[in-house]
Design a protein around this motif. Structure first.
Motif, PDB file in Angstrom:
ATOM      1  N   SER A   1       0.810  -1.216   0.000  1.00 44.34           N
ATOM      2  CA  SER A   1       0.000   0.000   0.000  1.00 44.34           C
ATOM      3  C   SER A   1       0.844   1.267   0.000  1.00 44.34           C
ATOM      4  CB  SER A   1      -0.918   0.005   1.230  1.00 44.34           C
ATOM      5  OG  SER A   1      -0.157   0.005   2.429  1.00 44.34           O
ATOM      6  N   SER A   2       2.154   1.148   0.118  1.00 47.37           N
ATOM      7  CA  SER A   2       3.014   2.326   0.171  1.00 47.37           C
ATOM      8  C   SER A   2       2.922   3.131  -1.123  1.00 47.37           C
ATOM      9  CB  SER A   2       4.469   1.910   0.422  1.00 47.37           C
ATOM     10  OG  SER A   2       5.331   3.024   0.342  1.00 47.37           O
ATOM     11  N   GLN A   3       2.855   4.442  -0.972  1.00 51.13           N
ATOM     12  CA  GLN A   3       2.870   5.318  -2.141  1.00 51.13           C
ATOM     13  C   GLN A   3       4.276   5.464  -2.710  1.00 51.13           C
ATOM     14  OE1 GLN A   3      -0.013   6.632  -3.557  1.00 51.13           O
ATOM     15  NE2 GLN A   3      -0.898   5.206  -2.069  1.00 51.13           N
ATOM     16  N   ASP A   4       5.276   5.121  -1.916  1.00 54.29           N
ATOM     17  CA  ASP A   4       6.654   5.178  -2.387  1.00 54.29           C
ATOM     18  C   ASP A   4       6.983   3.935  -3.204  1.00 54.29           C
ATOM     19  OD1 ASP A   4       6.990   7.562  -1.042  1.00 54.29           O
ATOM     20  OD2 ASP A   4       7.754   6.602   0.767  1.00 54.29           O
ATOM     21  N   ALA A   5       7.970   4.068  -4.063  1.00 53.75           N
ATOM     22  CA  ALA A   5       8.433   2.934  -4.863  1.00 53.75           C
ATOM     23  C   ALA A   5       9.420   2.113  -4.040  1.00 53.75           C
ATOM     24  CB  ALA A   5       9.097   3.428  -6.148  1.00 53.75           C
ATOM     25  N   ILE A   6       9.118   0.827  -3.856  1.00 55.57           N
ATOM     26  CA  ILE A   6       9.999  -0.081  -3.115  1.00 55.57           C
ATOM     27  C   ILE A   6      10.525  -1.122  -4.100  1.00 55.57           C
ATOM     28  CG2 ILE A   6      10.150  -1.767  -1.247  1.00 55.57           C
ATOM     29  CD1 ILE A   6       7.984  -0.223   0.194  1.00 55.57           C
ATOM     30  N   ILE A   7      11.843  -1.152  -4.243  1.00 57.74           N
ATOM     31  CA  ILE A   7      12.503  -2.009  -5.222  1.00 57.74           C
ATOM     32  C   ILE A   7      13.655  -2.713  -4.524  1.00 57.74           C
ATOM     33  CG2 ILE A   7      13.710  -2.077  -7.453  1.00 57.74           C
ATOM     34  CD1 ILE A   7      12.460   0.667  -8.046  1.00 57.74           C
ATOM     35  N   SER A   8      13.926  -3.937  -4.939  1.00 59.25           N
ATOM     36  CA  SER A   8      15.153  -4.596  -4.484  1.00 59.25           C
ATOM     37  C   SER A   8      15.812  -5.280  -5.670  1.00 59.25           C
ATOM     38  CB  SER A   8      14.872  -5.605  -3.366  1.00 59.25           C
ATOM     39  OG  SER A   8      14.321  -6.797  -3.880  1.00 59.25           O
ATOM     40  N   ALA A   9      17.118  -5.444  -5.551  1.00 52.73           N
ATOM     41  CA  ALA A   9      17.911  -6.068  -6.610  1.00 52.73           C
ATOM     42  C   ALA A   9      18.935  -6.991  -5.972  1.00 52.73           C
ATOM     43  CB  ALA A   9      18.606  -5.014  -7.466  1.00 52.73           C
ATOM     44  N   ASP A  10      19.364  -8.009  -6.732  1.00 49.48           N
ATOM     45  CA  ASP A  10      20.370  -8.927  -6.215  1.00 49.48           C
ATOM     46  C   ASP A  10      21.762  -8.320  -6.403  1.00 49.48           C
ATOM     47  OD1 ASP A  10      20.989  -9.231  -8.897  1.00 49.48           O
ATOM     48  OD2 ASP A  10      19.980 -11.174  -9.082  1.00 49.48           O
TER      49      ASP A  10
END
Length: 469
Positions: free
Chosen positions: A221-230
């Motif tokens: 539900s976060s309005q922020d962009a949440i990204i992860s990478a290896d």
């Protein structure tokens, strides 16, 4: 809880966000005959497989039991029949789990419980060993049930176990349904084991899974962009906030290199920002630019943290990104206009919606006597407006915040208390350039009109003298 442990759980949550969403619903699905009819088809398949594997384990234990020397009181023929029926039952469930709808969970659960009771009924003096199957069955029961339904289901299992004990009498024991001291002891141990297993599993679920469910809901539900990478810079997590910011769907972004989002002039940041996180460091509120799917460039503020595995090794990095394009461009717009007017005796002031000063030009410093450090954070009314002019200023500013531009002449005072007239032009500043975008404040340009007022007064006196002549 240590920082590394939290980082690992975060990564696990965001990596398995779709599964956790389903798990949140699964955890409210009862593992009982009375309530299974409300489960989804996917839930039914999951529970059917758990029942099938439990029966295969029971049949395997029965085969081992049959190979052991006889102890007494056992019925090998009955045990063989139960084991064969359990094996056939399990094989049937495993071959057709998809075709079994949720309404079939009720009879399946009943048959499974009766088969567990059969091991106890025909096991004789060694039947207690099969009580472990009840403890194993308590696992999915406690996982999928909640509250009173868990208690009812565990009570049902204890009842079936008790009935099997009472029907299987050893020589010298009271006839059914009288209870012996041995029966009381076995039932007490069984009830305690089932209760302990239930409490442990529910505690684990409350501590780990339900906490992760809440965290997963926050991520989604976060309005922020949440990204992860290896460690290779390949995207493996992409939340809805990232979809809204960059325009790529999760299916398009996951598996792509993170440099997909970097403008050509910012490609070196992959080594500096991502490299710092992979080295175990953190990057807080780093302002930079990123490219969207449509080719537009956005200004973002991002924080990057390392992701650790259970033994503390860095396996990737996660970032929380916020679009600050509108705020930065609004500030740039104010700064540009102020720079253009700094060479003239005009005071340029930017107020937020609360009326607090957020920009104070050098012209405002010269006109009103307050330095930028003294003015920013205070309301304009407190700085320069006499009491008698504040109501009119508030009325005009309400119109500005409603999207109107206004002009006004007012008497103000400077830091030393000198009162003088000014001409003020105020216009709203919107979050975006489009008409109808939210107003985030207003910008005003003020000039001292004392000389004009004096000239007007002198002209008035002159014309009055001419009329008298």
């Amino acid at each position: 809880m240590g920082g590394r442990r939290v980082a690992f759980r975060w990564a696990d949550v965001v990596r398995n966000l779709p599964r956790l969403k389903r798990l949140a619903k699964d955890s409210r699905t009862p593992f009982s005959a009375a309530t299974a009819s409300g489960s989804k088809r996917s839930d039914a398949v999951l529970l059917i497989r758990a029942i099938a594997y439990l029966q295969l384990v029971g049949a395997g234990l029965a085969i081992v039991w049959l190979l052991l020397p006889s102890v007494g009181g056992e019925d090998k023929r009955g045990m063989i029949i139960v084991a064969l029926v359990a094996a056939v039952f399990a094989a049937t469930l495993l071959r057709t789990p998809v075709r079994i709808s949720s309404r079939w969970l009720t009879p399946v659960a009943l048959i499974s419980t009766v088969l567990l009771g059969g091991y106890t009924l025909y096991g004789g003096d060694t039947a207690t060993a099969f009580a472990l199957l009840y403890v194993v069955a308590a696992g999915p029961t406690s996982w999928f049930l909640s509250g009173l339904r868990t208690i009812v289901q565990i009570g049902w299992m204890v009842g079936i176990y008790a009935l099997a004990l009472w029907f299987s009498r050893s020589p010298g024991e009271p006839p059914w349904p009288q209870l012996s001291g041995r029966d009381f002891g076995v039932l007490l141990v069984a009830t305690g084991a089932l209760s302990a297993a239930t409490l442990l599993i529910r505690a684990f679920k409350l501590r780990i899974v339900e906490g992760d469910e809440r965290l997963a809901a926050i991520v989604e539900s976060s309005q922020d962009a949440i990204i992860s990478a290896d460690r290779d810079g390949v995207i493996n997590v992409w939340n809805p906030g990232a979809e809204r910011l960059y325009g790529y769907a999760a299916s398009e972004a996951i598996g792509q290199p993170v440099r997909l989002l970097f403008p050509p002039a910012r490609r070196g940041e992959e080594q500096t920002v991502l490299g710092r996180a992979l080295a175990g460091g953190k990057v807080e509120r780093y302002q930079t630019e990123r490219v969207c799917k449509d080719g537009s460039v956005v200004i973002v503020s991002l924080s990057v943290s390392p992701i650790h595995d259970p033994v503390g090794r860095v396996i990737g990095a996660s970032s929380i990104t916020r679009d600050v394009t509108s705020a930065i461009r609004a500030q740039q717009q104010v700064t540009l206009q102020a720079a253009l007017l700094d060479d003239v005796d005009a005071a340029v002031v930017f107020l937020d919606v609360a009326g607090a000063v957020r920009y104070w030009s050098s012209g405002a410093e010269r006109l009103y006597g307050y330095s930028s450090e003294e003015a920013i954070g205070h309301t304009l009314a407190d700085l320069i407006m006499p009491e008698e002019s504040r109501a009119e200023m508030q009325r005009l500013r309400s119109g500005v915040l409603g999207g109107q531009s206004v002009e006004w002449e007012a008497d103000v005072h400077d830091k030393q208390g000198r009162v003088f007239p000014v001409y003020v032009r105020i216009r709203p500043v919107r979050r975006d350039e489009e008409e109808g975008a939210p107003v985030i404040g207003d910008i005003s340009v003020s000039v001292d009109i004392s000389a004009r007022r004096e000239a007007e007064a002198a002209a008035g006196r002159y014309f009055d003298g001419q009329r008298e002549v």
